[in-house]
Design an enzyme around this catalytic site. Sequence first.
Site, PDB file in Angstrom:
ATOM      1  N   LYS A 169       0.819  -1.198   0.000  1.00 19.43           N
ATOM      2  CA  LYS A 169       0.000   0.000   0.000  1.00 19.43           C
ATOM      3  C   LYS A 169       0.861   1.260   0.000  1.00 19.43           C
ATOM      4  O   LYS A 169       0.403   2.336  -0.345  1.00 19.43           O
ATOM      5  CB  LYS A 169      -0.877   0.029   1.258  1.00 19.43           C
ATOM      6  CG  LYS A 169      -1.767  -1.170   1.429  1.00 19.43           C
ATOM      7  CD  LYS A 169      -2.375  -1.150   2.850  1.00 19.43           C
ATOM      8  CE  LYS A 169      -3.006  -2.477   3.148  1.00 19.43           C
ATOM      9  NZ  LYS A 169      -3.318  -2.611   4.590  1.00 19.43           N
ATOM     10  N   GLY A 170       2.125   1.102   0.400  1.00 17.80           N
ATOM     11  CA  GLY A 170       2.965   2.266   0.654  1.00 17.80           C
ATOM     12  C   GLY A 170       3.119   3.223  -0.514  1.00 17.80           C
ATOM     13  O   GLY A 170       3.207   4.433  -0.323  1.00 17.80           O
ATOM     14  N   GLU A 192       7.719   2.120  -6.244  1.00 16.05           N
ATOM     15  CA  GLU A 192       7.876   1.711  -4.846  1.00 16.05           C
ATOM     16  C   GLU A 192       8.059   2.950  -3.971  1.00 16.05           C
ATOM     17  O   GLU A 192       8.612   3.956  -4.414  1.00 16.05           O
ATOM     18  CB  GLU A 192       9.090   0.776  -4.813  1.00 16.05           C
ATOM     19  CG  GLU A 192       9.437  -0.033  -3.647  1.00 16.05           C
ATOM     20  CD  GLU A 192       8.412  -0.593  -2.707  1.00 16.05           C
ATOM     21  OE1 GLU A 192       7.355   0.005  -2.483  1.00 16.05           O
ATOM     22  OE2 GLU A 192       8.735  -1.636  -2.113  1.00 16.05           O
ATOM     23  N   ASP A 193       7.582   2.878  -2.749  1.00 13.66           N
ATOM     24  CA  ASP A 193       7.699   4.029  -1.851  1.00 13.66           C
ATOM     25  C   ASP A 193       9.130   4.233  -1.388  1.00 13.66           C
ATOM     26  O   ASP A 193       9.680   5.327  -1.459  1.00 13.66           O
ATOM     27  CB  ASP A 193       6.750   3.887  -0.649  1.00 13.66           C
ATOM     28  CG  ASP A 193       6.855   2.530   0.051  1.00 13.66           C
ATOM     29  OD1 ASP A 193       7.722   1.705  -0.336  1.00 13.66           O
ATOM     30  OD2 ASP A 193       6.073   2.287   0.989  1.00 13.66           O
ATOM     31  N   ASP A 238      14.706  -0.124   0.985  1.00 12.76           N
ATOM     32  CA  ASP A 238      15.426  -0.282   2.255  1.00 12.76           C
ATOM     33  C   ASP A 238      16.424  -1.427   2.110  1.00 12.76           C
ATOM     34  O   ASP A 238      17.530  -1.235   1.609  1.00 12.76           O
ATOM     35  CB  ASP A 238      14.408  -0.490   3.379  1.00 12.76           C
ATOM     36  CG  ASP A 238      15.052  -0.590   4.753  1.00 12.76           C
ATOM     37  OD1 ASP A 238      16.264  -0.358   4.870  1.00 12.76           O
ATOM     38  OD2 ASP A 238      14.340  -0.918   5.725  1.00 12.76           O
ATOM     39  N   PHE A 294      13.508   5.152  10.649  1.00 11.76           N
ATOM     40  CA  PHE A 294      12.157   4.753  10.273  1.00 11.76           C
ATOM     41  C   PHE A 294      11.293   5.994  10.085  1.00 11.76           C
ATOM     42  O   PHE A 294      11.148   6.801  10.989  1.00 11.76           O
ATOM     43  CB  PHE A 294      11.544   3.819  11.319  1.00 11.76           C
ATOM     44  CG  PHE A 294      10.337   3.114  10.790  1.00 11.76           C
ATOM     45  CD1 PHE A 294      10.476   2.032   9.933  1.00 11.76           C
ATOM     46  CD2 PHE A 294       9.056   3.559  11.114  1.00 11.76           C
ATOM     47  CE1 PHE A 294       9.367   1.388   9.405  1.00 11.76           C
ATOM     48  CE2 PHE A 294       7.940   2.911  10.587  1.00 11.76           C
ATOM     49  CZ  PHE A 294       8.101   1.833   9.738  1.00 11.76           C
ATOM     50  N   ASP A 338       3.804   3.717   6.318  1.00 13.77           N
ATOM     51  CA  ASP A 338       3.074   3.481   7.570  1.00 13.77           C
ATOM     52  C   ASP A 338       3.971   2.979   8.685  1.00 13.77           C
ATOM     53  O   ASP A 338       5.075   2.477   8.455  1.00 13.77           O
ATOM     54  CB  ASP A 338       1.996   2.414   7.351  1.00 13.77           C
ATOM     55  CG  ASP A 338       2.608   1.009   7.172  1.00 13.77           C
ATOM     56  OD1 ASP A 338       3.476   0.852   6.297  1.00 13.77           O
ATOM     57  OD2 ASP A 338       2.236   0.100   7.931  1.00 13.77           O
ATOM     58  N   ARG A 387      -0.164   6.783   7.136  1.00 14.44           N
ATOM     59  CA  ARG A 387      -0.039   6.843   5.674  1.00 14.44           C
ATOM     60  C   ARG A 387      -0.613   8.144   5.130  1.00 14.44           C
ATOM     61  O   ARG A 387      -0.217   8.613   4.071  1.00 14.44           O
ATOM     62  CB  ARG A 387      -0.802   5.683   5.019  1.00 14.44           C
ATOM     63  CG  ARG A 387      -0.223   4.307   5.291  1.00 14.44           C
ATOM     64  CD  ARG A 387      -0.878   3.297   4.347  1.00 14.44           C
ATOM     65  NE  ARG A 387      -0.713   1.925   4.775  1.00 14.44           N
ATOM     66  CZ  ARG A 387       0.347   1.174   4.513  1.00 14.44           C
ATOM     67  NH1 ARG A 387       1.348   1.663   3.824  1.00 14.44           N
ATOM     68  NH2 ARG A 387       0.399  -0.079   4.935  1.00 14.44           N
TER      69      ARG A 387
HETATM   70  P1  IMP Z   1      12.765  -3.557   1.689  1.00  6.01           P
HETATM   71  O1  IMP Z   1      12.181  -4.823   1.163  1.00  6.01           O
HETATM   72  O2  IMP Z   1      13.527  -3.770   2.966  1.00  6.01           O
HETATM   73  O3  IMP Z   1      13.548  -2.762   0.674  1.00  6.01           O
HETATM   74  O4  IMP Z   1      11.574  -2.662   2.206  1.00  6.01           O
HETATM   75  C1  IMP Z   1      10.684  -2.084   1.374  1.00  6.01           C
HETATM   76  C2  IMP Z   1       9.348  -1.847   2.067  1.00  6.01           C
HETATM   77  O5  IMP Z   1       9.468  -1.735   3.483  1.00  6.01           O
HETATM   78  C3  IMP Z   1       8.795  -0.532   1.601  1.00  6.01           C
HETATM   79  O6  IMP Z   1       7.984  -0.713   0.493  1.00  6.01           O
HETATM   80  C4  IMP Z   1       8.037  -0.041   2.807  1.00  6.01           C
HETATM   81  O7  IMP Z   1       6.711  -0.499   2.773  1.00  6.01           O
HETATM   82  C5  IMP Z   1       8.728  -0.656   3.979  1.00  6.01           C
HETATM   83  N1  IMP Z   1       9.656   0.306   4.627  1.00  6.01           N
HETATM   84  C6  IMP Z   1      11.000   0.347   4.549  1.00  6.01           C
HETATM   85  N2  IMP Z   1      11.510   1.349   5.273  1.00  6.01           N
HETATM   86  C7  IMP Z   1      10.440   1.993   5.815  1.00  6.01           C
HETATM   87  C8  IMP Z   1      10.307   3.147   6.670  1.00  6.01           C
HETATM   88  O8  IMP Z   1      11.245   3.822   7.082  1.00  6.01           O
HETATM   89  N3  IMP Z   1       9.021   3.467   7.014  1.00  6.01           N
HETATM   90  C9  IMP Z   1       7.932   2.782   6.591  1.00  6.01           C
HETATM   91  N4  IMP Z   1       8.020   1.710   5.796  1.00  6.01           N
HETATM   92  C10 IMP Z   1       9.263   1.313   5.416  1.00  6.01           C
HETATM   93 MG    MG Z   2       4.807  -0.835   4.845  1.00  9.63          MG
END
Ligand code: IMP
Ligand code: MG
Length: 191
Positions: free
Chosen positions: A52-53, A108-109, A112, A163, A170, A176
Amino acid sequence: MASETSEITSLHPDIEEVVFTEDQIKEIVAKMGRQITADYQGKCPLVVCVLKGASMFMSDLIRHIKLPMEIDFMVVSSYGNQTTSSGTVQILKDLESDISGRDIIIVEDILDTGITLSYLIDNFQTRKPASVQVAAFLVKDVTAPRTAAIEPAYEGAHVDDRFIVGYGLDYAERFRNLPYIGVLKPEVYTA
Ligand code: IMP
Ligand code: MG
């Protein structure tokens, strides 16, 4: 009426610092849209929103893509109600479109660990698209090497390894709706 307005514009009590204001977000998104428009001339990309991000970013971004294009949505989950990645990706809702031969832009939002995007890219590649690129609104500057090496073709901005919430992001499904991006007070998630 006056108190309602001030409530909307004032900082949320659970936010300790604003990282990107609404105006900064608008500027970043418009620039990304212009880059995509320039790069996909003569094409009809399928823009895939990772719910949803990325929902707010997606809806703003596509208004700046001045091309024939289509949209689709995926729901994936990797975090649960935690602030660190669980390391596993689950597809909760798959695409409706057949992506073979299509030019895919994954929206993608935030990037990470890279686990979500690398999983999606690998998964999409098995469906034989013409191309797959990533538009990430934010890229976290992680100190340790990213678990999965991802190079988004379009990056809005870099953020420190903290974070953050708002503009679609979220914590436990909340925040959100904030129109800006901010850092949550630690007591909100340690309480
Ligand atoms: P990854 O798979 O670790 O790259 O994470 C990606 C997903 O984790 C993103 O699409 C977000 O939904 C969530 N995410 C990563 N960092 C944050 C943050 O700082 N705040 C909120 N959601 C996060
Ligand atoms: Mg999320």
